[in-house]
Design a protein around this motif. Structure first.
Motif, PDB file in Angstrom:
ATOM      1  N   UNK A   1      -0.654  -1.891   6.717  1.00  0.00           N
ATOM      2  CA  UNK A   1       0.072  -0.766   7.306  1.00  0.00           C
ATOM      3  C   UNK A   1       0.525  -1.114   8.714  1.00  0.00           C
ATOM      4  N   UNK A   2      -0.314  -1.852   9.416  1.00  0.00           N
ATOM      5  CA  UNK A   2      -0.029  -2.114  10.825  1.00  0.00           C
ATOM      6  C   UNK A   2      -1.047  -3.110  11.344  1.00  0.00           C
TER       7      UNK A   2
ATOM      8  N   UNK B   1      -3.079  -3.541  14.938  1.00  0.00           N
ATOM      9  CA  UNK B   1      -3.296  -2.841  16.205  1.00  0.00           C
ATOM     10  C   UNK B   1      -3.915  -3.753  17.242  1.00  0.00           C
TER      11      UNK B   1
ATOM     12  N   UNK C   1      -6.727  -5.655  15.155  1.00  0.00           N
ATOM     13  CA  UNK C   1      -7.205  -5.077  13.895  1.00  0.00           C
ATOM     14  C   UNK C   1      -6.062  -4.913  12.898  1.00  0.00           C
TER      15      UNK C   1
ATOM     16  N   UNK D   1      -4.807  -2.995   9.794  1.00  0.00           N
ATOM     17  CA  UNK D   1      -5.156  -1.698   9.217  1.00  0.00           C
ATOM     18  C   UNK D   1      -4.393  -1.461   7.922  1.00  0.00           C
TER      19      UNK D   1
ATOM     20  N   UNK E   1      -4.841   0.825   3.724  1.00  0.00           N
ATOM     21  CA  UNK E   1      -5.681   1.508   2.749  1.00  0.00           C
ATOM     22  C   UNK E   1      -5.857   0.600   1.528  1.00  0.00           C
TER      23      UNK E   1
ATOM     24  N   UNK F   1      -9.952  -1.068   8.390  1.00  0.00           N
ATOM     25  CA  UNK F   1      -9.402  -2.011   9.350  1.00  0.00           C
ATOM     26  C   UNK F   1     -10.331  -3.204   9.461  1.00  0.00           C
TER      27      UNK F   1
ATOM     28  N   UNK G   1       3.734  -5.499   8.890  1.00  0.00           N
ATOM     29  CA  UNK G   1       3.625  -4.416   7.929  1.00  0.00           C
ATOM     30  C   UNK G   1       4.411  -4.792   6.669  1.00  0.00           C
TER      31      UNK G   1
ATOM     32  N   UNK H   1      11.153   1.410  -0.844  1.00  0.00           N
ATOM     33  CA  UNK H   1       9.826   1.461  -0.242  1.00  0.00           C
ATOM     34  C   UNK H   1       8.779   1.351  -1.355  1.00  0.00           C
ATOM     35  N   UNK H   2       7.902   0.357  -1.214  1.00  0.00           N
ATOM     36  CA  UNK H   2       6.819   0.168  -2.183  1.00  0.00           C
ATOM     37  C   UNK H   2       5.583  -0.210  -1.381  1.00  0.00           C
ATOM     38  N   UNK H   3       4.491   0.541  -1.566  1.00  0.00           N
ATOM     39  CA  UNK H   3       3.332   0.331  -0.698  1.00  0.00           C
ATOM     40  C   UNK H   3       3.783   0.540   0.731  1.00  0.00           C
TER      41      UNK H   3
ATOM     42  N   UNK I   1       9.228  -2.216   3.025  1.00  0.00           N
ATOM     43  CA  UNK I   1      10.435  -1.437   3.197  1.00  0.00           C
ATOM     44  C   UNK I   1      11.555  -2.453   3.306  1.00  0.00           C
TER      45      UNK I   1
ATOM     46  N   UNK J   1      -9.270   3.456  15.783  1.00  0.00           N
ATOM     47  CA  UNK J   1     -10.472   2.763  16.226  1.00  0.00           C
ATOM     48  C   UNK J   1     -10.886   3.130  17.653  1.00  0.00           C
TER      49      UNK J   1
ATOM     50  N   UNK K   1       4.820   8.109  -0.546  1.00  0.00           N
ATOM     51  CA  UNK K   1       5.990   7.635   0.185  1.00  0.00           C
ATOM     52  C   UNK K   1       6.591   8.848   0.877  1.00  0.00           C
TER      53      UNK K   1
END
Lengths: 563, 277
Positions: free
Chosen positions: A220-221, A223, A234, A236, A238, A282, A293, A332-334, A337, B47, B170
């Motif tokens: 996702x990202x 950090x 980190x 991050x 899901x 994370x 991402x 967009x998948x998961x 993008x 965090x 989404x």
């Protein structure tokens, strides 16, 4: 557990949900009185549906416009109910509610019978991946609670649902207004021995845990918050499936970068010992690899996802503007993008009648279809349904989510992908080997392929002797033409066949087909893909059309990510 | 996975999606239990950090304990706080307590308008494009119809009759210039979930939620002229959970003490179409 109520407009979805809430004591005190007062003040008969239809325009028109989320508890289980609209115009809202459900109740007005959106919603349930479905045959009072009428509906609608392998767990005759067979059994339909709605709900199973599948975590990202001297970097995301713990080696797709997990992080600390499906987590890495991402983390030693930029996909379209090949979309998948284009429409169906549309140029609003999509760069995905988030995508058209679908398989990328897409063909060099004809060109073949819509370029015949410079020059020309997306015909005659091996090595992998045209079998040294009789020219043109069609592109198999 | 863990993970995922998608992001913090749970979830998602400012719309009619509690958490948790107040309306006395305007107009001026001004950004700043708000679907009718990522027009209006589709996690993260998106990470939480989570996590809450000895407490917090306490002797989180799940409150609407809901026949729809959270 999340439950969706779907079905045609006015078939009684909101009434059934409202009545169910009332009969299970799930309403706050005074709520029914409030609705009664509202109905009296507005000179309208009392409606259970107004418990759900809270918006002014919904009450004014007596229809549900947008999906309502309501909560209730029964038998120790917490339910979230999504009461969806049945009007065709609000299909996007139906999808928004139904897509989240673990199970769905399809409401059918027994008196009015199966209508357009009964069928359309049923088909969309199957596309949305909802397999647990029960049908509520409502308004049985208008059918005098007659078993014969009920059975006839079960039979006819059951046969329609079977066309796309939807098999309801139950068919329940109900009267929404009076609450019969909702929370309590109807005394007046003694012939019915199946479960009530409440009993059917209790029988639905919660979503299957995905911990046992290979590990997948769409990034996702990354950090790097530096406040208070924090030095952690980190990653991050899901966890969609599987599990991972410190020390595990991760492979990030599609970049192929690798690193081990150093630590699992959490606030307030310490982090968990292991993370598994469903956790928003994370972690830090041993090696400082650069990640963006949209990458998907898999575990080394487990099967990895497929990476491709062309796909066969099934989709439904909700956009006001049709889906067509002349526009750029965002897929967009998961967490990925990426810019996407429609390359080809395989087929388009009316989601209600399931009738295919003749020669579709575009996928119109509320239609479903199978298409080939092309992306600006590869993404990682898992074909099939598990884990669902790794194959489900949405398409964004001009800021709006306008369609959704499933990636079914990745397709091989042409060398000249972008330009070949314009010609709607797979570029190839066809080497036409023949004896004794002096390399004359067969104009009949050229014409037949052009008539079938192929963009063809016939190169002048390649003559012996095949010394290296001549072959190199020929290969250069052929590569340029392939890059332009063309189908290249290359006649060649009277060679020492093994000399051609050098030419094969100069062309991109998989871009050459060798045809032997002659009375006898092909010479052994030629390694021909096809041998045809010179008098059977249709055999040859059909084979070439098959090789160069876009659906001829072979499926990409999953990459192994073993050590 | 436990129900509360499921809700927590989903909300953290949504907060991270918001942070990745919006360049100028802020979180509305009403000081109440819901938006404080949301703030706690943000600290988990990032965090221990809160990488965006919090926006508190202060009508100046808030109960004093709320402001003291707000300022304490800002200090202890190292938060960035923006306070939005409609000074012009207050100076003109255009408020319900003064008797010059009705309740709904007062809400619109002191809350919606103050919020819109804060969201427009200060002089020379760009406006917020993503606003995180702690509304829940079970609070009232129009909120039960909300999307997780809910677009607003240039005028902050909510086009409730034509909401974009939202499915498969989404969200609407693409938007036209000048418009913004409201993000609702708590839509799936019920009032009981909130209290059970506060109890489990030990999240600090304003003392007004608990009976201080006079047999009354606030169930929902707002401005003092329009918010009334309920009869209750619940003195701590566990007693509130018992009261909500099996006790005397299990059948009474949460916002029964909020007067503006009753003055608006369409629930909060009128206010919310206009930009109210």
């Amino acid at each position: 557990m999340e439950i969706a109520f779907v079905g045609h407009v006015d078939h009684g979805k909101s009434t059934i949900v409202g009545r169910l809430l009332a009969d299970t004591g799930s309403l706050p005190q005074g709520k029914l009185d409030q609705i009664r007062a509202f109905c009296e003040a507005n000179a309208r008969p009392f409606e259970y549906a107004f418990l759900l239809d809270a918006l002014r325009n919904e009450r004014a028109q007596g229809i549900t416009i947008d999906v309502a989320r309501v909560f209730f508890k029964s038998g120790g289980r917490a339910y979230t109910i999504h009461d969806t609209p049945g009007h065709a115009e609000f299909l996007k809202n139906m999808v928004s509610g139904a897509a989240r459900a673990d199970a769905a109740l399809l409401v059918l007005d027994g008196h009015e019978g199966v209508q357009e959106n009964s069928r359309r919603h049923a088909y969309l349930l199957s596309m949305l991946g909802i397999r647990q479905v029960a049908v509520l045959v409502n308004k049985m009072d208008l059918l005098d609670r007659d078993q014969g009428a009920f059975d006839a509906l079960v039979d006819s609608f059951g046969r329609h649902l079977a066309r796309f392998e939807l098999v309801p767990s139950h068919w329940i005759p109900v009267v929404g207004r009076t609450g019969e067979n909702l929370a309590a059994r109807s005394g007046e339909m003694a012939w019915y021995h199946g479960p009530t709605l409440l009993e059917a709900l209790a029988g639905f199973e919660a979503a299957r845990p995905l911990e046992e599948l290979p590990f997948r975590l769409p990034v996702q990202d990354v950090y790097k918050f530096t406040a208070n001297g924090d030095t952690r970097r980190i990653v991050a995301g899901t966890v969609e499936s599987g599990r991972a713990e410190p020390g595990d080696e991760l492979v990030f797709h599609p970049s192929g970068k690798r690193s081990r997990i150093r630590s699992l992080e959490a606030f307030p600390g310490p982090g968990p010992a292991i993370v598994s499906a469903g956790m928003a987590c994370g972690f830090t890495l041993e090696e400082p690899v650069y990640l963006a991402r949209g990458e998907v983390a898999a575990k080394a030693g487990e099967p990895g996802p497929v990476c491709a930029n062309r796909f066969r996909a099934s989709l439904f379209w909700l956009g006001k503007r049709p889906l067509h090949s002349g526009r750029d979309y965002l897929l967009k998948l998961g967490t990925a993008r990426v810019r996407a284009r429609l390359e080809r429409i395989v087929r388009v169906l009316d989601a209600s009648s399931l009738e295919p549309r003749e020669t579709p140029e575009a996928v119109a609003r509320h239609e479903v279809g199978e298409v080939v999509l092309r992306l600006a760069r590869p993404i990682a995905f898992d074909p099939g349904q598990l884990p669902p988030a790794m194959s489900r995508f949405v398409l964004v058209d001009d800021f709006e989510i306008s369609g959704g679908g499933l990636l079914l398989e990745g397709l091989a990328e042409g060398v000249a992908s972008g330009r070949a897409a314009r010609f709607n063909q797979r570029p190839l060099v066809i080497l036409l080997a023949q004896e004794g004809k002096g390399g004359a060109h067969d104009h009949g073949l050229d014409l037949a392929l052009s008539d079938a819509g192929r963009a063809v370029y016939p190169l002048p015949a390649l003559m012996a002797p095949f010394h290296k410079e001549r072959l190199t020059r020929m290969a250069e020309q052929a590569r340029l033409l392939l890059d332009a997306g063309l189908l290249v015909l290359l006649p060649v005659s009277e060679p020492r066949w093994t000399d051609l091996d050098a030419l094969k090595g100069m062309l991109p992998e998989g871009r050459l087909k060798v045809v032997w045209i002659g009375d006898g079998p092909a010479p052994a040294g030629l390694h021909a893909d096809l041998a045809v009789d010179p008098r059977e020219d249709r055999t040859l043109s059909r084979a070439i059309l098959r090789w160069t069609g876009v659906d001829a592109a072979e499926a990409v198999s999953p990459l192994e990510t073993g050590h | 996975m436990h129900h509360l863990d499921q809700l927590e993970n989903r909300s953290i995922h949504i907060l991270r999606e918001a942070y990745s998608s919006f360049r100028k992001l802020g979180m509305l913090w009403s000081i109440g239990k819901d938006s404080t749970v949301m703030l706690w979830l943000a600290r988990k998602a990032f965090f221990g950090h809160v990488p965006f400012p919090l926006i508190h719309v202060d009508t100046t009619f808030k109960i004093p304990e709320m402001i003291a509690y707000r300022d304490r958490l800002v200090r202890e948790w190292g938060l960035r706080l923006i306070v939005g107040t409609n000074h012009a309306a207050l100076a003109a006395g255009d408020t319900f307590p003064s008797g010059k305007v009705d309740r709904i107009t007062c809400c619109r001026l002191l809350k919606t308008e103050a919020m819109k001004t804060a969201l427009a950004g200060g002089p020379g700043e760009e406006p917020f494009t993503g606003i995180i708000a702690g509304i829940r679907a079970d609070e009232e009718g129009s909120r039960s119809k909300e999307r997780t990522f809910s677009p607003r027009t240039r005028e902050s209006d909510w086009d409730v009759d034509d909401q974009p589709p939202e499915f498969w996690n989404q969200y609407k993260t693409d938007f036209a210039p000048g418009t913004h998106v409201r993000i609702h990470p708590l839509l799936d939480w019920t009032e009981l979930d909130i209290w059970e989570y506060i109890g489990r996590e030990g999240i600090p809450t304003v003392s007004l939620y608990y009976d201080q000895g006079d047999g009354r407490r606030y169930r929902s917090l707002g401005c003092h002229p329009c918010t009334t306490p309920i009869e209750s002797t619940a003195k701590n989180v566990q007693e509130i959970i018992a009261e909500l799940s099996t006790g005397k409150l299990s059948g009474i609407a949460e916002r029964s003490g909020r007067a503006q809901d009753k003055d608006d026949a369409g629930g909060l729809e009128t206010l919310r179409r206009d930009g109210y959270m």
